[in-house]
Design an enzyme around this catalytic site. Sequence first.
Site, PDB file in Angstrom:
ATOM      1  N   LYS A  84       0.818  -1.219   0.000  1.00  0.00           N
ATOM      2  CA  LYS A  84       0.000   0.000   0.000  1.00  0.00           C
ATOM      3  C   LYS A  84       0.851   1.269   0.000  1.00  0.00           C
ATOM      4  CE  LYS A  84      -0.824   0.016   5.023  1.00  0.00           C
ATOM      5  NZ  LYS A  84      -0.066   1.207   5.351  1.00  0.00           N
ATOM      6  N   ARG A 111       2.247 -10.751  10.239  1.00  0.00           N
ATOM      7  CA  ARG A 111       3.585 -10.168  10.452  1.00  0.00           C
ATOM      8  C   ARG A 111       4.657 -11.182  10.042  1.00  0.00           C
ATOM      9  NH1 ARG A 111       2.164  -6.053   9.510  1.00  0.00           N
ATOM     10  NH2 ARG A 111       0.148  -7.039   9.247  1.00  0.00           N
TER      11      ARG A 111
END
Length: 671
Positions: free
Chosen positions: A28, A602
């Site tokens: 992003k 993660r």
Amino acid sequence: MSLNIAQKNAVEFTNGPCLILAGAGSGKTKVIINKIIYLIKHCQYEPDNIVAVTFTNKAAYEMRIRLSKYLNIPKIKKIIISTFHSLGMEIIKKEIDTLEFNNNFTLLDEKDQIVLLKKICKKEIKNNIHSLKKLNFMISYWKNKFLTPLQVQLLAKSTEEKDLALIYKKYNNYLYHANILDFDDLICIPTLLLKNNKKIKKYWQKKISYLLVDEYQDTNNSQYELIKMLTHRDSNFTLVGDDDQSIYSWRGANPQNIFLLKKDFPNLKIITMEHNYRSSGRILKAANTLISNNIHYLKKKLFSKLEYGNLIKVLIGKDEENEAEKIVKKIVSQCAIKRIKYQDHAILYRGNYQSRILEKALIKENIPYNISEKSSFFSRPEIKDLLSYLRVIINPDDNHAFTRIINIPSRQIGKITLKKLEEWAIKKNKSLFRISNDKEIKNFLNEKTINRIKKFTSKIEKFTKLSHLKPSSILDDIICDIKYETWLSKVLKESKKIKNSINNIYTLSKWFKNMLKGDDFEPPMTLSQIITRMTIRDISKNNITEEQEDRVQLMTLHASKGLEFSSVFIIGMCEGILPNQKSINNNNIEEERRLTYVGITRAKKQLFFTYCCKRIQYGQILDMLPSRFLFELPQEDLEWDKNITLDSSIKKIEEIKSKICNSKKNKNNFK
């Protein structure tokens, strides 16, 4: 920068409102950077008409660094890249005359809000920290709903609610007379101004030709209203977010803001980014399977072109110590056999209290670790002391800062004296600084005390003059003049604490001078701007370390958002811990599931879940049940620890599975 099809579509769609639903690890930030470049180079947007909003100053700075590879420095300096609070501050400063504020106002941080509330409502609350935090939360809630003290009072149904409304009024009045704003004001004041003043609203809508907002799922009610005020139904803007990573409801974040967009902006274009560049296929399968148990209005499913990867391990400890020992043993094994560095391991947990036993186990095996700190660098006593001196120099009416430093170092001005001074200041409608020079204070204070107070105010006046003559040395001048380091050494006593505090002061001084000078990405700042920036900043010690040391990383799941590690341990996977008991009681399991999803995504290569069968709580030994989330994962991708017999009955585990199945049925019926 090469882009995939979804990223390219997201960058090149510039005509109308746009929501980019960006999954974890889907690039992003890369899209936001490319879109800014595209707007300038291909759409002829002027840099000073582009605003990019992030949630941390660190993210804003990193965005500028990345842009510098593709745009020249003068252009980058013109783009407003800031947090919501900094953008709000920008609007307030620009419209200061309309708002009728004094230009030299200062900011109150969150910790100081508690201190202030404790001071102004001693009778009502009597130092109850739980009540103070609740009150602070309520004031923030009211401000984010744009409710004035009078409106809160009219809406109050009980005596308690009316009393809280009166405290809210006292709090707001204190801020007004001391020329102080709190964090919520930085969003609420500009939003209300834009709502009520069409001319100013039109100016800002024209000024911001293109708006980009990162981490949109973390916006609260007032931030969303600010976005709406800065845009209109057919505006050109891009909001980037992921409803599956909305984990801050306790801070006011509202994931429903994503769904409100379609209603408020009928022409909204939704672009989904699902290609994850971080994690193995197996880890993504686990993440997708888990989060599919939440209700979704917008569909998204992460995929990866990386290898499928290792099995996900579930480690089971007899108790908390055994759980910690197994984690440490696994880290030692991975470092020795797979040559993975310590710093590539992260241990994530639901609450900070879970780190204690881990630290003990890591120390025992001489494994270096870094624990993510709860407090900001700027909340440390020595930093707050020095910033309070600077705040009073900028804004002499800042009673809060004045009270903090009047006895630092000790000037033998006691609590009774301060109380008398405060009472007289209220009566005369003046600040403590200004009332200190009032001739009438001789009526209630003795000459010796008056001389001590005047000696202090004379120092502040001297520092104020010096700050105009040579701002770069003012901080060092204050430290030297008041012999702060000598005083600090006497108060702290322990050499390690003294050394840490003096190092912090050195760091503050270095930043202060750098900000005054400016750099390639930031123009030189004034003293007032520096204090504002430092109050808003969210930098912790971990963020300012110049070199990344080889240490195992310990942090909460909330703190891990935005980070990535080769190997991740999510610990305490027990009912009552993850999901935590409060969420179970309040039936708020979906956010706990999103939090677990954040933890899973993660991990790049290796993922571990751990839990223990028994744990001690308040001196009692409790039997623990494995978290329901473990049974929502694809079981064919899990490898459960076989070296231990579970004490938890199979019957209870089956009950959890049954509840999960029923909730899935209900969810499907709801859909």
